[in-house]
Design a protein around this motif. Structure first.
Motif, PDB file in Angstrom:
ATOM      1  N   GLU A 107      22.936   4.556 -25.045  1.00  0.00           N
ATOM      2  CA  GLU A 107      23.750   3.396 -25.435  1.00  0.00           C
ATOM      3  C   GLU A 107      23.656   3.169 -26.936  1.00  0.00           C
ATOM      4  OE1 GLU A 107      24.373  -1.275 -24.112  1.00  0.00           O
ATOM      5  OE2 GLU A 107      22.340  -0.443 -24.157  1.00  0.00           O
ATOM      6  N   THR A 108      24.789   2.858 -27.555  1.00  0.00           N
ATOM      7  CA  THR A 108      24.841   2.460 -28.954  1.00  0.00           C
ATOM      8  C   THR A 108      25.474   1.076 -29.032  1.00  0.00           C
ATOM      9  OG1 THR A 108      25.143   4.745 -29.689  1.00  0.00           O
ATOM     10  CG2 THR A 108      25.724   3.010 -31.243  1.00  0.00           C
ATOM     11  N   VAL A 142      27.403   5.534 -24.216  1.00  0.00           N
ATOM     12  CA  VAL A 142      28.131   4.277 -24.059  1.00  0.00           C
ATOM     13  C   VAL A 142      28.034   3.507 -25.371  1.00  0.00           C
ATOM     14  CG1 VAL A 142      28.261   2.101 -22.799  1.00  0.00           C
ATOM     15  CG2 VAL A 142      27.629   4.208 -21.590  1.00  0.00           C
ATOM     16  N   ALA A 143      29.183   3.153 -25.938  1.00  0.00           N
ATOM     17  CA  ALA A 143      29.217   2.424 -27.212  1.00  0.00           C
ATOM     18  C   ALA A 143      29.919   1.094 -26.983  1.00  0.00           C
ATOM     19  CB  ALA A 143      29.953   3.244 -28.274  1.00  0.00           C
ATOM     20  N   ARG A 144      29.202  -0.019 -27.227  1.00  0.00           N
ATOM     21  CA  ARG A 144      29.744  -1.325 -26.842  1.00  0.00           C
ATOM     22  C   ARG A 144      29.004  -2.453 -27.547  1.00  0.00           C
ATOM     23  NH1 ARG A 144      27.510  -1.819 -20.582  1.00  0.00           N
ATOM     24  NH2 ARG A 144      25.288  -1.601 -21.038  1.00  0.00           N
ATOM     25  N   THR A 183      27.741   3.828 -35.223  1.00  0.00           N
ATOM     26  CA  THR A 183      28.849   4.582 -34.628  1.00  0.00           C
ATOM     27  C   THR A 183      28.354   5.239 -33.339  1.00  0.00           C
ATOM     28  OG1 THR A 183      28.287   6.524 -35.962  1.00  0.00           O
ATOM     29  CG2 THR A 183      29.983   5.054 -36.834  1.00  0.00           C
ATOM     30  N   PRO A 184      29.270   5.595 -32.445  1.00  0.00           N
ATOM     31  CA  PRO A 184      28.841   6.217 -31.185  1.00  0.00           C
ATOM     32  C   PRO A 184      27.966   7.445 -31.410  1.00  0.00           C
ATOM     33  CG  PRO A 184      31.146   5.595 -31.059  1.00  0.00           C
ATOM     34  CD  PRO A 184      30.728   5.375 -32.483  1.00  0.00           C
ATOM     35  N   VAL A 205      31.940   6.580 -23.980  1.00  0.00           N
ATOM     36  CA  VAL A 205      32.566   5.466 -23.263  1.00  0.00           C
ATOM     37  C   VAL A 205      32.744   4.298 -24.223  1.00  0.00           C
ATOM     38  CG1 VAL A 205      32.323   3.811 -21.376  1.00  0.00           C
ATOM     39  CG2 VAL A 205      31.517   6.166 -21.086  1.00  0.00           C
ATOM     40  N   LEU A 206      33.966   3.796 -24.314  1.00  0.00           N
ATOM     41  CA  LEU A 206      34.262   2.599 -25.100  1.00  0.00           C
ATOM     42  C   LEU A 206      34.761   1.517 -24.150  1.00  0.00           C
ATOM     43  CD1 LEU A 206      36.023   4.332 -28.122  1.00  0.00           C
ATOM     44  CD2 LEU A 206      33.793   3.204 -28.153  1.00  0.00           C
TER      45      LEU A 206
END
Length: 249
Positions: free
Chosen positions: A144-145, A121-123, A45-46, A53-54
């Motif tokens: 980043e995740t 940033v989650a992506r 999870t983020p 950011v998604l």
């Protein structure tokens, strides 16, 4: 020359490919659906940050399914589709850049994020380096995740044989990874060179300049890059370009 516009489309094998097929049919084209992306969630999870950011509808859905909510963070989304998915979860969206791209997000967040605030940033595992590098160069603490991995489906590649045989009038690439997976699938079938040659006689559209650059780097001629980085704009522009009336018929 046939009046048919057979258009290969490579979106993931979920509602996105179904929506793409419906749109292409509504534009008068004959879709050749060949999903080049499959989603493998990581279960992450983020990470906590002042801003999250998604960058995709998939990321929103996976975060929500994992029980995450943006209760202690402000939310930025790369474009309207991602923002709409977030709002459908009941989340407030604070930033959507005017330019729906990583570079657009960098510009928007550089203006919105305070000097002492952090960005998470989650992506996917194939996100552009432009976003992270740009934020860090602006002096913003950024992490980043990886929410999911994007892999090539084992049965992908029908469109590569069609391209090699000259049976496509159009092809619509929606990310650099769809380009790379198309070429990998063609190579596995021993038709990579023939597929690239076949695309030279088709109208090739790419959703944005980074995708177009990847295609060109691999020897694919790109004919269409729409001003707006949405699938609807891409499909409309490609079909209009490929339609017989645009070839003097």
């Amino acid at each position: 020359m046939t009046s048919e516009v057979r258009a290969a489309v490579f979106r993931p094998d979920d509602e996105r490919i179904a929506d793409a097929v419906d749109l292409l049919e509504s534009l008068g084209a004959t879709p050749v659906p060949d999903p080049m992306l499959a989603v493998e969630p990581t279960g992450a999870t983020p990470a906590p940050a002042d801003w999250t950011v998604l960058t995709s509808k998939t990321g929103v859905e996976l975060a929500a399914e994992a029980g995450w909510t943006p209760t202690d963070t402000r939310l930025a989304c790369i474009g309207p589709a991602t923002a709409d998915a977030a709002r459908a979860e009941g989340w407030a969206v604070d930033v959507v850049p005017e330019e729906y791209s990583s570079a657009g997000l960098v510009d928007a967040l550089t203006a919105a994020v305070a000097t002492d605030e952090s960005v998470g940033v989650a992506r996917s595992d194939h996100g552009s380096a432009v976003l992270l590098d740009g934020l860090r160069e602006a002096g913003i603490e950024t992490t980043e995740t990886v929410l999911y991995r994007l892999v090539r489906p084992v049965d992908a590649g029908e469109s590569t044989a069609r391209a090699a045989a000259g049976e496509l009038e159009a092809a619509l690439f929606t990310s650099s990874l769809t380009v790379e997976h198309f070429l990998d699938a063609a190579a596995e079938r021993g038709v990579r060179a023939a597929a690239v040659e076949g695309l030279a006689d088709a109208v090739v559209g790419c959703i944005g300049e980074p995708t177009a650059a990847t295609a060109r780097d691999h020897g694919i001629t790109v004919d269409v890059v729409p001003d707006e980085a949405t699938f609807e704009a891409l499909a409309t522009a490609v079909v209009e370009r490929a339609a017989p009336s645009h070839h003097g018929e």
